[in-house]
Design a protein around this motif. Sequence first.
Motif, short mmCIF file in Angstrom:
data_model
loop_
_atom_site.label_atom_id
_atom_site.label_comp_id
_atom_site.label_asym_id
_atom_site.label_seq_id
_atom_site.Cartn_x
_atom_site.Cartn_y
_atom_site.Cartn_z
N LEU A 123 -70.15 -3.12 -109.65
CA LEU A 123 -69.97 -4.51 -109.26
C LEU A 123 -69.63 -4.70 -107.70
O LEU A 123 -69.71 -5.55 -107.03
CB LEU A 123 -68.91 -5.61 -109.89
CG LEU A 123 -69.14 -5.62 -111.46
CD1 LEU A 123 -68.04 -6.23 -112.04
CD2 LEU A 123 -70.41 -6.19 -111.67
N VAL A 124 -68.80 -3.44 -107.16
CA VAL A 124 -68.60 -3.41 -105.82
C VAL A 124 -69.90 -2.72 -105.21
O VAL A 124 -70.16 -1.62 -104.77
CB VAL A 124 -67.50 -2.56 -105.68
CG1 VAL A 124 -67.02 -2.48 -104.20
CG2 VAL A 124 -66.32 -2.84 -106.45
N GLY A 134 -65.96 5.87 -108.36
CA GLY A 134 -66.29 6.94 -109.62
C GLY A 134 -65.42 7.26 -110.29
O GLY A 134 -65.55 7.45 -111.69
N ARG A 135 -64.15 6.96 -109.85
CA ARG A 135 -62.94 6.81 -111.19
C ARG A 135 -62.86 6.16 -112.20
O ARG A 135 -62.44 6.30 -113.22
CB ARG A 135 -61.60 7.08 -110.03
CG ARG A 135 -61.47 7.88 -109.50
CD ARG A 135 -60.06 7.85 -108.51
NE ARG A 135 -59.56 8.96 -107.77
CZ ARG A 135 -58.75 9.93 -108.15
NH1 ARG A 135 -58.10 9.78 -109.38
NH2 ARG A 135 -58.37 10.98 -107.39
N ALA A 136 -63.72 4.75 -111.95
CA ALA A 136 -63.46 3.80 -112.82
C ALA A 136 -64.72 3.68 -113.50
O ALA A 136 -65.62 4.39 -113.31
CB ALA A 136 -63.25 2.50 -111.98
N SER A 137 -64.90 2.78 -114.52
CA SER A 137 -65.97 2.52 -115.44
C SER A 137 -67.04 1.98 -114.54
O SER A 137 -67.06 1.27 -113.78
CB SER A 137 -65.53 1.40 -116.49
OG SER A 137 -66.87 0.78 -116.83
N ARG A 158 -56.02 -1.50 -109.06
CA ARG A 158 -55.48 -2.66 -109.35
C ARG A 158 -56.48 -3.65 -109.92
O ARG A 158 -56.04 -4.48 -110.77
CB ARG A 158 -55.09 -3.26 -107.89
CG ARG A 158 -54.46 -4.36 -108.05
CD ARG A 158 -53.97 -5.03 -106.75
NE ARG A 158 -55.18 -5.27 -105.77
CZ ARG A 158 -55.52 -4.58 -104.75
NH1 ARG A 158 -54.69 -3.43 -104.40
NH2 ARG A 158 -56.44 -4.63 -104.12
N GLU A 159 -57.87 -3.60 -109.35
CA GLU A 159 -58.80 -4.56 -109.83
C GLU A 159 -59.90 -3.99 -111.05
O GLU A 159 -60.36 -4.86 -111.63
CB GLU A 159 -59.75 -5.04 -108.77
CG GLU A 159 -58.96 -5.42 -107.58
CD GLU A 159 -57.99 -6.67 -107.72
OE1 GLU A 159 -58.23 -7.30 -108.80
OE2 GLU A 159 -57.01 -7.19 -107.16
N LEU A 160 -59.94 -2.86 -111.09
CA LEU A 160 -60.96 -2.04 -112.09
C LEU A 160 -60.46 -1.44 -113.33
O LEU A 160 -60.71 -1.90 -114.65
CB LEU A 160 -61.87 -1.31 -111.50
CG LEU A 160 -62.76 -1.64 -110.27
CD1 LEU A 160 -63.57 -0.51 -109.76
CD2 LEU A 160 -63.06 -3.09 -110.44
N LEU A 169 -65.81 -12.44 -114.95
CA LEU A 169 -64.96 -11.04 -114.48
C LEU A 169 -65.91 -10.70 -113.29
O LEU A 169 -65.30 -10.07 -112.27
CB LEU A 169 -64.76 -10.25 -115.65
CG LEU A 169 -64.17 -8.90 -115.08
CD1 LEU A 169 -62.80 -9.00 -114.18
CD2 LEU A 169 -64.08 -7.76 -116.31
N ALA A 170 -67.17 -10.47 -113.50
CA ALA A 170 -68.16 -10.18 -112.59
C ALA A 170 -67.76 -10.51 -111.41
O ALA A 170 -67.75 -10.19 -110.16
CB ALA A 170 -69.52 -9.82 -113.04
N ALA A 171 -68.04 -11.84 -111.26
CA ALA A 171 -67.91 -12.78 -110.14
C ALA A 171 -66.51 -12.59 -109.52
O ALA A 171 -66.46 -12.59 -108.42
CB ALA A 171 -67.87 -14.27 -110.65
N GLU A 172 -65.37 -12.49 -110.26
CA GLU A 172 -64.14 -12.21 -109.56
C GLU A 172 -63.79 -10.99 -108.94
O GLU A 172 -63.65 -10.89 -107.83
CB GLU A 172 -63.08 -12.31 -110.88
CG GLU A 172 -61.46 -12.10 -110.30
CD GLU A 172 -60.70 -12.09 -111.22
OE1 GLU A 172 -59.35 -11.45 -111.06
OE2 GLU A 172 -61.06 -12.23 -112.61
#
Length: 386
Positions: free
Chosen positions: A90-91, A81-84, A22-24, A41-44
């Motif tokens: 950032l998490v 790890g699935r995401a960029s 949803r978010e990444l 975006l990083a802050a969000e």
Amino acid sequence: MDLELTDEQHALVETTRSFVERELYPHEEEVERCDEVAPELAAEVRKKAVAAGMYAANMPEDVGGPGLDAVGMTLVERELGRASYALHSLVARPSNILLACVGEQRERYLLPTVRGERHDCLAMSEPGAGSDIRSMATTAVRDGGDYVVNGTKHFISHADMADFVILFAATGAEQTTAGPKKRITALLVDLDSPGLTVRRGSACVSHRGYHQCELSFVDCRVPVGQRLGEEGRGFDLMGEWLGASRLSVAATSVGRSRRVLDLATEWAAQRTQFGQSIGRFQGVGFALADMATEVEAADLLTLRAASRLDHGTMSDQDAAMAKLFASEALGRITDRAVQIFGGMGLMAELPIERFWRDARVERIWDGTSEIQRHIIARSLLRPLGS
């Protein structure tokens, strides 16, 4: 050994995967195109991760973290790890070295980092000292109430987004049975310290948007109160961190491998040639079978190491095996995926070529595959006196 996840662990996996999707995922193409994560975006993302209770999940409850155990953290990082990488980093997983903070250091560095108010980076590698950490040339010389730091660090991940650096520098030498060795000390250095310059490093083929930087120290004065742990004991702190970081690489490699396998399987089922789906051809079907087997083997090695870490029995060999196999399996899996996709696998229109590029660095950072093999071989030979 119980190989089944508990209900709570299943819920953790589902919650994290939902967050990632949803978010990444929606921002991956933009990050890939721009080689940047926009500050807003990083802050969000960080704000949403904090709200979801996922931020700094490796940190214990007594410092404000969620307090996940090693297995739980491995499951979280597997899904992230699935995401960029630029997005999932950032998490944040703050370096567990910060748990060595004492007194004012806790209020200034540890606790704000757990809350997401400050961000750390870790500086070990140098132009002339990669895997051979003891050969580092950066020095920290005691001068009254300060250390005076001189030297250069490079390949320092996300230093351009950090507020302070966990620096490892040589503070003299000690005699050992193998001859003199440098004494390594850890220091907490704010990135706005006079004498410290941060420069963006060369563009990297892997993980666009997640930058590596060069740090230059010229007579940079660091108060003794910002020393992390005892003088000359930085190598011990480093060892504690490397085991966790190698598990992190293994877990994210497993997550990315699963995403690549899912995409390749879907393509093989839908793409038709000669009147049937290409997955029905033995060359493609067997490749998928090998990919699936390697993913499961990497996952089990990684979870076994994490379980042993939770029980206080994880060895250097356990972490090395997990990191070695999972990262190299990711390389083989992404390469097979490109082959299954054919020409489209190399086109920027699809994410396969990105996964293929990104996979390459996993066999290098946090200890090369050769270093992991050395650790494993040493563990086998030492009991025999060799």
